[in-house]
Design an enzyme around this catalytic site. Structure first.
Site, short mmCIF file in Angstrom:
data_model
loop_
_atom_site.label_atom_id
_atom_site.label_comp_id
_atom_site.label_asym_id
_atom_site.label_seq_id
_atom_site.Cartn_x
_atom_site.Cartn_y
_atom_site.Cartn_z
N HIS A 257 0.82 -1.29 0.02
CA HIS A 257 -0.07 -0.07 -0.18
C HIS A 257 0.79 1.15 0.19
CE1 HIS A 257 -3.10 2.63 0.81
NE2 HIS A 257 -4.23 1.69 0.42
N ASP A 308 -7.85 -5.64 -0.91
CA ASP A 308 -8.20 -6.44 -1.95
C ASP A 308 -8.06 -7.91 -1.76
OD1 ASP A 308 -9.43 -4.57 -3.94
OD2 ASP A 308 -7.27 -3.74 -4.12
C1 LIG Z 1 -7.88 -0.60 -3.26
C2 LIG Z 1 -6.33 -0.53 -3.62
O1 LIG Z 1 -6.00 0.21 -4.40
S1 LIG Z 1 -5.28 -1.54 -2.70
C3 LIG Z 1 -3.88 -1.80 -3.61
C4 LIG Z 1 -4.11 -2.61 -4.54
N1 LIG Z 1 -3.08 -3.13 -5.58
C5 LIG Z 1 -2.39 -4.31 -5.32
O2 LIG Z 1 -2.68 -5.14 -4.39
C6 LIG Z 1 -1.29 -4.57 -6.42
C7 LIG Z 1 -0.04 -4.80 -5.89
N2 LIG Z 1 0.56 -3.86 -4.89
C8 LIG Z 1 1.28 -2.86 -5.50
O3 LIG Z 1 1.41 -2.95 -6.67
C9 LIG Z 1 1.60 -1.81 -4.51
O4 LIG Z 1 2.11 -2.26 -3.40
C10 LIG Z 1 0.79 -0.77 -4.56
C11 LIG Z 1 0.57 -0.28 -6.10
C12 LIG Z 1 -0.45 -0.75 -3.82
C13 LIG Z 1 1.70 0.47 -4.04
O5 LIG Z 1 2.77 1.00 -4.49
P1 LIG Z 1 3.90 1.94 -4.28
O6 LIG Z 1 3.67 2.62 -3.07
O7 LIG Z 1 4.29 2.67 -5.50
O8 LIG Z 1 4.90 0.91 -3.92
P2 LIG Z 1 5.93 0.29 -5.10
O9 LIG Z 1 5.35 -0.12 -6.06
O10 LIG Z 1 7.06 1.56 -5.42
O11 LIG Z 1 6.69 -0.71 -4.24
C14 LIG Z 1 7.72 -0.47 -3.07
C15 LIG Z 1 8.54 -1.68 -2.87
O12 LIG Z 1 7.87 -2.76 -2.56
C16 LIG Z 1 7.75 -3.72 -3.35
N3 LIG Z 1 6.32 -4.17 -3.45
C17 LIG Z 1 5.20 -3.47 -3.21
N4 LIG Z 1 3.81 -3.99 -3.35
C18 LIG Z 1 4.47 -5.20 -3.61
C19 LIG Z 1 3.65 -6.56 -4.00
N5 LIG Z 1 2.52 -6.65 -3.88
N6 LIG Z 1 4.57 -7.67 -4.17
C20 LIG Z 1 5.72 -7.67 -4.23
N7 LIG Z 1 6.69 -6.39 -4.01
C21 LIG Z 1 5.79 -5.38 -3.76
C22 LIG Z 1 8.01 -3.30 -4.68
O13 LIG Z 1 8.67 -3.98 -5.48
C23 LIG Z 1 9.22 -2.15 -4.39
O14 LIG Z 1 10.20 -3.02 -4.01
P3 LIG Z 1 11.82 -2.43 -4.29
O15 LIG Z 1 11.68 -1.24 -3.59
O16 LIG Z 1 12.55 -3.39 -4.05
O17 LIG Z 1 11.76 -2.21 -5.77
O1 LIG Z 2 -5.63 4.35 -0.85
C1 LIG Z 2 -5.29 3.80 -1.82
O2 LIG Z 2 -4.16 4.12 -2.36
C2 LIG Z 2 -5.86 2.57 -2.52
C3 LIG Z 2 -6.90 1.86 -1.28
O3 LIG Z 2 -6.90 1.32 -0.47
C4 LIG Z 2 -8.25 2.37 -1.67
O4 LIG Z 2 -8.59 3.06 -2.66
O5 LIG Z 2 -9.17 1.84 -0.72
#
Ligand SMILES: CC(=O)SCCNC(=O)CCNC(=O)[C@H](O)C(C)(C)COP(=O)(O)OP(=O)(O)OC[C@H]1O[C@@H](n2cnc3c(N)ncnc32)[C@H](O)[C@@H]1OP(=O)(O)O
Ligand SMILES: O=C([O-])CC(=O)C(=O)O
Length: 372
Positions: A257, A308
């Protein structure tokens, strides 16, 4: 100019709708844990739109307004019947249907607070009906008219299946709606605010937000989680699956997140419901695979599950088609989008950040005949 990738840590607006402070989520000052245990979704809609809980009369009034506005125009139904829905993602259909809905609202472009509130009611009321109508039409079934005296949670399940939902299902679904309703300045809500800050209309704002929610890094992750659970198939395959993902530097859907550091406070409620419902339906394996994934991911990467993750196995246990998980997120989150849209209109200023230019230096125009 300084840039922050993905606007991380940038505070882009003030808002009184919801807050995330020290990993605690509140809607207008009410802790999400309290609301998840006690509130109906309709109470939460009222809370988000008015920043106070409704009295009995106010709750009865908003429920009545939502029920009265739940039917969708025949044109939307006919539109769904006019193309091959099997090749269409329900989020794309929802995005188009909401835009289409705006064409049948004579107040679509009326820009006063009362008209905007009426549109909010209409959109909140009609979104569930659109999703269930789509789901039925693609199976060759006729859409079902929503009941005038059922809660939004019960009506959604009823119009989806045509059967009276059990009280366990309604309670779980209501709680899921409460938990997904708002989340400060997430990507889709920000999108909605950027859109209406041009003084564009409510339908445009919600259509834009649906587009942003659709992506797998945001709302689309719940469908992707279920796909992953099916791919894994058995608890014994979890470790190798996760390790291979890590080795390929791929993300595990439903984890991580941008804002929460210690974990998403909504996940524990969904986990509890997933355990209960997967047991009730005799398919505990989806919960077992999920908890094993959580164990492996958190022990090796300290990345906790988000909203999620456990919603996937929970919705699956309610018998819901997997590609409807994200539209269901929209059915709830539209309440938050609308709260933010109304708040944006109240104190509007165009949202227009800058970009740090990284392209070529100044170039001289070369006529096409002279270009190599
Ligand atoms: C309702 C919602 O929107 S909740 C989020 C739903 N999305 C997901 O579940 C998709 C999977 N999760 C992700 O892609 C990310 O955690 C996000 C998009 C939610 C947040 O992304 P950001 O804050 O941009 O974090 P970012 O993608 O830069 O990740 C930071 C580090 O953690 C790691 N990381 C973050 N999430 C994950 C994951 N789900 N699995 C593995 N590694 C992860 C990244 O690879 C990165 O590692 P690094 O620094 O070694 O390169
Ligand atoms: O806040 C966010 O970036 C994503 C999330 O968890 C939501 O929209 O519920």
């Amino acid at each position: 100019m300084t840039t922050t990738r993905g606007l991380e840590g940038v505070v882009a607006t003030t808002s009184s709708v919801s807050s995330i402070i020290d990993d605690t989520l509140t809607y207008a000052g009410y802790n999400i844990d309290d609301l998840a245990e006690n509130a109906s979704f309709e109470e939460v809609v009222y809370l988000l739109w008015h920043r106070k809980l409704p009295t009995k009369d106010q709750l009865a009034e908003i429920k009545k307004e939502l029920a009265e506005n739940a039917e969708i125009p025949q044109e939307v139904v006919d539109h769904f019947k006019s193309y091959d829905l099997k090749s269409v993602h329900p989020m794309a259909a929802l995005r188009t249907a909401v835009s289409l809905l705006g064409l049948f609202d004579s107040e679509a472009d009326v820009m006063d607070p009362e008209a905007n509130y009426r549109k909010a009611i209409r959109l909140q009321a009609k979104l569930p009906t659109i999703v269930s109508a789509f789901a039925r039409i693609r199976k060759g079934l006729e859409p079902i008219k929503p009941k005038s005296d059922a809660s939004l949670a019960a009506n959604f399940l009823y119009t989806l299946t045509g059967e009276e939902p059990s009280s366990v299902a309604v309670e779980a679904f209501n709680k899921a709606l409460v938990l997904h309703a708002d989340h400060e300045l997430n990507a889709s809500t920000f999108t909605a605010r950027v859109c209406v800050a041009t003084l564009s209309d409510v339908y445009s704002g919600v259509t834009a937000a649906i587009g942003a929610l659709k992506g797998p890094l945001h709302g689309g992750a719940n469908e992707a989680v279920m796909k992953m659970l099916k791919e894994i198939g058995d608890v014994d395959n979890v470790e190798s699956y996760v390790h291979e993902k890590f080795a390929r530097k791929e993300k595990i859907m439903g984890f991580g997140h941008r804002v929460y550091r210690q974990g998403d406070p909504r996940a524990k409620h969904l986990k509890e419901m997933s355990e209960k419902l997967t047991n009730l339906t005799g398919e505990p394996k989806w919960f077992e695979i999920s908890t094993k994934i959580e164990e492996v991911v958190t022990s090796e990467k300290s990345i906790p599950p988000n909203v999620d993750f456990y919603s996937a196995s929970m919705y699956h246990s309610l018998g819901i088609d997997h590609d409807l998980f994200t539209p269901i997120f929209a059915v709830s989150r539209v309440s938050g989008w609308l709260a933010h849209i109304l708040e944006q209109y109240e104190n509007n200023r165009l949202i227009r950040p800058r970009a740090d230019y990284t392209g070529p230096d100044m170039q001289k125009y070369v006529p096409i005949e002279q270009r190599g």
